[in-house]
Design a protein around this motif. Structure first.
Motif, PDB file in Angstrom:
ATOM      1  N   PRO A 108     -58.262  23.085 -15.972  1.00 58.90           N
ATOM      2  CA  PRO A 108     -57.313  23.849 -15.167  1.00 58.90           C
ATOM      3  C   PRO A 108     -58.014  25.060 -14.542  1.00 58.90           C
ATOM      4  N   ALA A 109     -57.864  25.237 -13.248  1.00 54.82           N
ATOM      5  CA  ALA A 109     -58.572  26.320 -12.549  1.00 54.82           C
ATOM      6  C   ALA A 109     -58.166  27.694 -13.073  1.00 54.82           C
ATOM      7  N   HIS A 110     -56.921  27.851 -13.494  1.00 57.15           N
ATOM      8  CA  HIS A 110     -56.458  29.184 -13.914  1.00 57.15           C
ATOM      9  C   HIS A 110     -56.965  29.574 -15.304  1.00 57.15           C
ATOM     10  N   LEU A 111     -57.607  28.622 -16.005  1.00 54.59           N
ATOM     11  CA  LEU A 111     -58.171  28.914 -17.324  1.00 54.59           C
ATOM     12  C   LEU A 111     -59.691  28.987 -17.298  1.00 54.59           C
ATOM     13  N   VAL A 113     -48.227  37.509 -14.293  1.00 57.16           N
ATOM     14  CA  VAL A 113     -49.308  37.836 -15.235  1.00 57.16           C
ATOM     15  C   VAL A 113     -50.627  37.288 -14.707  1.00 57.16           C
ATOM     16  N   LEU A 114     -50.609  36.072 -14.170  1.00 54.26           N
ATOM     17  CA  LEU A 114     -51.825  35.500 -13.598  1.00 54.26           C
ATOM     18  C   LEU A 114     -52.331  36.356 -12.442  1.00 54.26           C
ATOM     19  N   ILE A 169     -49.552  32.137  -5.384  1.00 54.01           N
ATOM     20  CA  ILE A 169     -48.124  32.012  -5.685  1.00 54.01           C
ATOM     21  C   ILE A 169     -47.618  30.635  -5.273  1.00 54.01           C
ATOM     22  N   GLU A 170     -48.004  30.177  -4.083  1.00 48.85           N
ATOM     23  CA  GLU A 170     -47.573  28.860  -3.619  1.00 48.85           C
ATOM     24  C   GLU A 170     -48.101  27.749  -4.520  1.00 48.85           C
ATOM     25  N   LEU A 171     -49.347  27.900  -4.992  1.00 42.23           N
ATOM     26  CA  LEU A 171     -49.971  26.871  -5.815  1.00 42.23           C
ATOM     27  C   LEU A 171     -49.298  26.741  -7.174  1.00 42.23           C
ATOM     28  N   VAL A 190     -48.637  27.253 -15.101  1.00 42.20           N
ATOM     29  CA  VAL A 190     -48.644  28.700 -15.342  1.00 42.20           C
ATOM     30  C   VAL A 190     -47.221  29.162 -15.625  1.00 42.20           C
ATOM     31  N   ALA A 191     -46.994  29.696 -16.823  1.00 42.97           N
ATOM     32  CA  ALA A 191     -45.646  30.117 -17.215  1.00 42.97           C
ATOM     33  C   ALA A 191     -45.214  31.392 -16.503  1.00 42.97           C
TER      34      ALA A 191
END
Length: 256
Positions: free
Chosen positions: A135-138, A170-171, A155-157, A165-166
């Motif tokens: 996952p890119a966000h991790l 925060v992200l 935000i769109e992604l 992403v919960a």
């Protein structure tokens, strides 16, 4: 993150690796396949012939091997072969400098894919991750790339009903911190016992977003060494950016 099975079957691993390359990177010649796998041309030819037989590959008019019917309908290949070629010497130098494993990854959508790995020579080390996805966000490199994007894109992604992403707010706060410091740290977010430091590669318009990371066993991660690691990482990234800007990638692959 998965580690290689203790009793893995080499020929199966090689065939699956080739199928992954055809899917994500596009056409391959026998010599290219042999070089990527580190095997003889005859071995690569036999592996490709079996993929053709099972419809995972076929040959085009230039006798290159391309994704076959089984793989068709998947996302379009990422034009990363030349980027990998340019980056590899700098990855090797970074691995030698830090004595840790080093990776090049691309980020498409919300996934980060490892396209090259150089392993540390130490006995306790992070292994080869080439072909794996996170996952890119991790992932450290994934977050570094996300931090370089407009917040509206992030935000769109991640605002859909199936978003991994919960809490997007925060992200976004985390990505602002990453943007300010110039790098991201993944401290065991994707694998217990593994810590990575990633920095985005500034890409020309149209080039697939990329990042470089240093990965190490968490027991060797020390905050007092972070400044030195990030300096070495920034040097390697700057050299990759310089070589890409010289036009090598753009000249050799019009898709970039």
């Amino acid at each position: 993150m998965k580690n290689k099975p203790a009793y893995g079957i080499g020929s199966v691993d090689h065939a699956l690796h080739l199928a992954t390359l055809l899917l994500h990177e596009g056409p391959l010649r026998v010599t290219d396949a042999a070089a990527r796998l580190g095997v003889a041309r005859s071995t690569a030819h036999r592996l490709l012939a079996m993929l053709v037989y099972r419809d995972f590959a076929e040959q085009d008019e230039d006798r290159r091997y391309v994704a076959g019917p089984v793989l068709r309908g998947a996302p379009a290949p990422e034009p990363v072969a030349d980027l990998r070629r340019i980056a590899l010497p700098h990855l090797e130098a970074l691995a030698a400098r830090t004595d840790e494993s080093v990776n090049l990854m691309t980020v498409v959508g919300d996934r980060a894919r490892f396209v090259a790995s150089v392993e540390s020579a130490q006995i306790l080390r992070v292994g080869d991750r080439e072909g794996r996805m996170l996952p890119a966000h991790l992932a450290s490199g994934g977050r570094a790339v996300l931090a370089s994007r407009p917040e509206s894109d992030v935000i769109e992604l991640y605002s859909g009903p199936d978003s991994p992403v919960a809490d997007v707010a925060v992200l976004l706060r985390d990505l602002r911190r990453v943007r300010k410091q110039g790098f991201a740290v993944n401290d065991q977010a994707t694998e217990t016992g593994v810590t990575a430091i990633g920095q985005a590669v500034r890409c020309p318009e149209g080039m697939v977003p990329a990042a470089v990371s240093i990965a190490m066993p968490t027991v060797r991660y020390r905050r007092d060494r972070l400044a030195a690691w990030t300096r070495d990482l920034a040097t390697a990234v700057a050299r990759i950016e310089r070589d890409v800007a010289d036009g090598s990638v753009l000249q050799n692959n019009g898709a970039l």
